[in-house]
Design an enzyme around this catalytic site. Structure first.
Site, PDB file in Angstrom:
ATOM      1  N   SER A 120       0.842  -1.198   0.000  1.00 13.88           N
ATOM      2  CA  SER A 120       0.000   0.000   0.000  1.00 13.88           C
ATOM      3  C   SER A 120       0.884   1.258   0.000  1.00 13.88           C
ATOM      4  O   SER A 120       1.722   1.419  -0.883  1.00 13.88           O
ATOM      5  CB  SER A 120      -0.948  -0.047   1.206  1.00 13.88           C
ATOM      6  OG  SER A 120      -2.014   0.853   1.055  1.00 13.88           O
ATOM      7  N   HIS A 256      -7.724  -5.919   0.730  1.00 12.79           N
ATOM      8  CA  HIS A 256      -6.515  -5.086   0.710  1.00 12.79           C
ATOM      9  C   HIS A 256      -5.418  -5.636   1.623  1.00 12.79           C
ATOM     10  O   HIS A 256      -4.233  -5.389   1.395  1.00 12.79           O
ATOM     11  CB  HIS A 256      -6.893  -3.659   1.129  1.00 12.79           C
ATOM     12  CG  HIS A 256      -5.808  -2.653   0.917  1.00 12.79           C
ATOM     13  ND1 HIS A 256      -5.283  -2.365  -0.327  1.00 12.79           N
ATOM     14  CD2 HIS A 256      -5.148  -1.847   1.803  1.00 12.79           C
ATOM     15  CE1 HIS A 256      -4.344  -1.435  -0.212  1.00 12.79           C
ATOM     16  NE2 HIS A 256      -4.244  -1.106   1.059  1.00 12.79           N
TER      17      HIS A 256
END
Length: 282
Positions: A120, A256
């Site tokens: 990320s 995620h």
């Protein structure tokens, strides 16, 4: 006179050794402050430097070290304002983060091939660090592993609140919807009050950091991209715009934070190991 000259030279030599030792110790202290290596392997063939996601610390990736073969030494970046650096103020800009990380990494990357892994926001920090090292020191990773991260030139921070209180509320709903955050944390007010300021500081850096793709390809190493099947990361294939070498993309079951699943973590570790083994043979 000869005795005085010899004494003068001796004092000068000792002073130089003292200054050299101080510089060495200062450099070592900076490295240990920023780079968390729980399982050191001095004779490792590769160093894998991991960059954590926004709002997190170094512990998760530092613990990967026990799962890798001893030929790969794993370290994780520790940003200011968390863990052993909790008394330090948060960094305000991407440039400051990159400069600090680069200074900390230089002493340990000069003579050993290395790879970067970033998840990320961590992938953005890793990319900017790789770019800085290449431009200023002619160093770059043999491989760059990107996890759940939209390429920096494709990020558009829209509808993000400006005020502190609105941003905290926005981030609470963000981490709730993105998945991967334990329910116990979301329901624990005290833990949230500890976590949200760190996340808010990191996200603010992303908001203020604008990367425009240069006309010349920034880096020249292979990139492997991983993301969850239910991930929020977009346009992973566009990492190809940022390297002159090949890019591969892989979808892994999950959201995620797919990498927190034990089987997915094992897949990542095995895949990274194979990649580095191949690059060693090549």
């Amino acid at each position: 006179m000869g005795g005085e000259e010899d004494l003068y030279e001796l004092v000068q030599t000792e002073d130089k050794h003292s200054r050299d030792n101080n510089v060495h110790n200062d450099s070592k202290n900076v490295t240990e402050k920023v780079v968390n290596c729980l399982y050191p392997h001095p004779g490792a063939a590769f160093k894998l430097i991991c960059f954590p996601w926004a709002g997190s610390g170094s512990a998760c990736f530092a613990n990967w070290g026990r799962s890798f073969h001893h030929s790969i030494e794993v370290s994780s970046i520790r940003l200011p304002g968390r863990e052993s650096r909790s008394n330090e103020p948060f960094a305000k800009t991407m440039d400051r983060i990159v400069a600090e990380i680069s200074n900390a990494l230089l002493p340990i990357l000069q003579d050993t091939p290395f790879a970067f892994f970033g998840h990320s926001m961590g992938a953005h920090v890793a990319f900017m660090t790789a770019l800085h090292l290449k431009e200023n020191y002619k160093l770059q990773p043999v491989h760059f592993f990107v996890s759940s991260s939209t390429p920096p030139h494709q990020i558009h921070c829209q509808n993000v609140p400006n005020t502190s209180s609105e941003l905290e509320e926005y981030l609470f709903h963000f981490i709730k919807n993105v998945g991967g955050t334990p329910k116990e944390l979301l329901e624990n007010k005290e833990l949230l009050e500890m976590t949200l300021p760190i996340l808010k500081a990191d996200i603010q850096i992303l908001i203020n950091s604008i990367f425009v793709k240069p006309s010349k390809t920034p880096i020249s190493c292979d990139i492997t991209c991983f993301s969850g099947t239910e991930d929020i990361a977009k346009k992973m294939e566009d990492w190809q715009d940022l390297t002159s070498e090949s890019v591969e993309t892989h979808k892994i079951p999950g959201n995620h934070f797919y990498l927190t699943d034990i089987s997915n973590e094992a897949f990542l570790i095995n895949y990274i190991t194979r990649c580095l083994e191949i690059s060693y043979i090549a």
